[in-house]
Write an enzyme that holds these catalytic residues in place. Structure first.
Site, PDB file in Angstrom:
ATOM      1  N   HIS A  72       0.837  -1.192   0.000  1.00  0.00           N
ATOM      2  CA  HIS A  72       0.000   0.000   0.000  1.00  0.00           C
ATOM      3  C   HIS A  72       0.873   1.242   0.000  1.00  0.00           C
ATOM      4  CE1 HIS A  72      -4.235  -1.451   1.380  1.00  0.00           C
ATOM      5  NE2 HIS A  72      -3.703  -2.241   0.467  1.00  0.00           N
ATOM      6  N   TYR A 201      -9.468   5.749   7.248  1.00  0.00           N
ATOM      7  CA  TYR A 201      -9.594   6.148   8.650  1.00  0.00           C
ATOM      8  C   TYR A 201     -10.647   7.246   8.703  1.00  0.00           C
ATOM      9  CZ  TYR A 201      -5.265   3.647   9.791  1.00  0.00           C
ATOM     10  OH  TYR A 201      -4.304   2.671   9.981  1.00  0.00           O
ATOM     11  N   PRO A 293      -4.506   0.441  18.468  1.00  0.00           N
ATOM     12  CA  PRO A 293      -4.293  -0.043  17.095  1.00  0.00           C
ATOM     13  C   PRO A 293      -4.404   1.035  16.023  1.00  0.00           C
ATOM     14  CG  PRO A 293      -6.464  -0.679  17.888  1.00  0.00           C
ATOM     15  CD  PRO A 293      -5.746  -0.080  19.057  1.00  0.00           C
ATOM     16  N   LYS A 297       0.824  -0.120  14.946  1.00  0.00           N
ATOM     17  CA  LYS A 297       2.194  -0.286  15.424  1.00  0.00           C
ATOM     18  C   LYS A 297       2.433  -1.541  16.259  1.00  0.00           C
ATOM     19  CE  LYS A 297       3.624   3.359  13.449  1.00  0.00           C
ATOM     20  NZ  LYS A 297       4.348   3.148  12.192  1.00  0.00           N
ATOM     21  N   TYR A 385       3.818   6.686  10.033  1.00  0.00           N
ATOM     22  CA  TYR A 385       2.976   5.548   9.659  1.00  0.00           C
ATOM     23  C   TYR A 385       3.807   4.432   9.023  1.00  0.00           C
ATOM     24  CZ  TYR A 385      -1.311   3.127   8.274  1.00  0.00           C
ATOM     25  OH  TYR A 385      -2.299   2.202   8.148  1.00  0.00           O
TER      26      TYR A 385
END
Length: 390
Positions: A72, A201, A293, A297, A385
């Site tokens: 991704h 998100y 979550p 990580k 990220y």
């Protein structure tokens, strides 16, 4: 019995460490209180940083991940009814993440360990790490009604948040830091195509939602819910209806629903223990830290702990150097606190807090707007990220 490294816990952290040590010529035995089927049945996240991918490659357990995993290059932030793409690949100079379920990572590591003929004792009960403050640590356990003692040079505690290793440390030798969040994630796994090619998100007035995936045909969705909610009160229909209310019109129209394979509730917590080394016993993964979550990580921090521990033990056995062992906690905790900060920030940014009011909501909206308008802000999110190099 004797081995060089006794590993307690056969989750991905313990299995990865065992495989890396084996590749370095270091003998190890893994003890696990549950059955192999139970370990494989645990549903967990599946966003891997490059560091985790690299370690799986070094362990010889990356072939299926590269064949079936989904690289991704970005994520999407949904707020104010619109989606905004964060281009991870472009903002970080070519880095990306790999979407590949933790269950599959565990399965691959189990297969690699079995192929190498390495010893894993499943359903080992009454496991006790002993004498780790001296030069001759040992682990006692029972298996099939027989008591055993495993002599070793080092003990690796990869046995999770509720494991015996951290609990065996005298309280005066350890400090813990914890933040408990006033909500949880209700998750649903289904054999349906993902609603989007990348993770979404969502920050909405009804609460946070995450649209994730395990493959091109299997999806994982999450809803922010109060801690008082019970899984059994959420039918599949109720879950899908609520998820639709938290999506933008395009995603809502593209969403494919279906029967759930699994539903579960996960409370959110930030937790760190210091230090992570006690004589000749080391804590790694969830035994030492938990992250919400939101930042993806958890598994990646466990992998980076294992990376540092593998380096330290390789230096000890191959070079006679104790430096990596002495610095294990310091190296891990620097990375852990960076990840804890990012996960706390993402959680605070994307969720609705019961005690928050109109002011907090306006600040969240301003911050989200700043991220998508400012390259510097978007880059900071992207760099955290995709993860930092070891």
């Amino acid at each position: 019995m004797r081995t060089q490294v006794a590993i307690i816990g056969a989750g991905p952290a313990g299995l990865l460490l065992g495989q890396l040590l084996y590749k370095a010529g270091i003998d190890n035995i893994i003890l696990e209180q549950r059955s192999a089927d139970y370990v494989l049945g645990r549903i967990r996240a599946g966003v891997l940083e490059q560091v985790s991918v690299d370690l799986l490659e070094a362990a010889g357990a990356a072939e299926r991940m590269h064949a079936e995993g989904l690289p991704h290059d970005g994520i999407e932030l949904l707020f104010g009814g619109q989606r905004h793409r964060i281009d991870l690949h472009e903002l970080t100079g070519g880095k990306r993440v790999m979407v590949y379920g933790q269950t599959e990572v565990t399965r691959d590591l189990m297969a690699a360990r079995a192929a190498a003929g390495l010893t894993t004792v499943y359903e080992a009960t009454n496991v006790q790490p002993l004498d780790f403050d001296g030069d001759q640590p040992r682990v006692t356990y029972e298996h099939d009604g027989v008591s055993h003692t495993l002599q070793c040079d080092f003990i690796a505690g990869c046995d999770g948040f509720h494991g015996v290793c951290r609990a065996s440390v005298p309280p005066q030798q350890i400090r813990t830091f914890e933040k408990v969040y006033p909500f949880g994630w209700l998750g649903l796994l289904s054999d349906t195509p993902p609603v989007s090619d990348e993770l979404i998100y969502a920050h909405t007035e009804r609460g946070f939602a995450l649209c994730s995936q395990r493959s091109l045909t299997r999806s994982r969705y999450y809803l922010q819910v109060p801690l008082t909610e019970k899984v059994e009160d959420w039918s599949d229909e109720r879950f899908w209806d609520e998820l639709k209310l938290r999506l933008d019109p395009e995603a809502r129209a593209q969403l494919v629903t279906g029967p759930s394979l699994e539903k579960s509730m996960a409370p959110l917590r930030s937790f760190v223990t210091e230090p992570m080394r006690f004589g000749r016993m080391f804590l790694a993964g969830d035994a030492a830290h938990i992250v919400p979550p939101t930042g993806a990580k958890g598994l990646n921090l466990a992998a980076s702990d294992v990376g540092y521990l593998h380096q330290a033990m390789t230096e000890y056995y191959q070079q006679g150097s104790y430096e990596g062992i002495e610095r294990y906690s310091e190296r891990c905790l620097r990375r852990i606190w960076n990840a804890e900060r990012f996960s706390w920030w993402m959680t605070s940014l994307m969720h609705n807090f019961p005690e928050g009011g109109g002011f907090d909501a306006k600040v969240q909206a301003a911050e989200l707007g700043y991220i998508v308008r400012s390259r510097a802000a978007a880059t900071a999110l992207a760099e955290n990220y995709v993860g930092l190099a070891l």
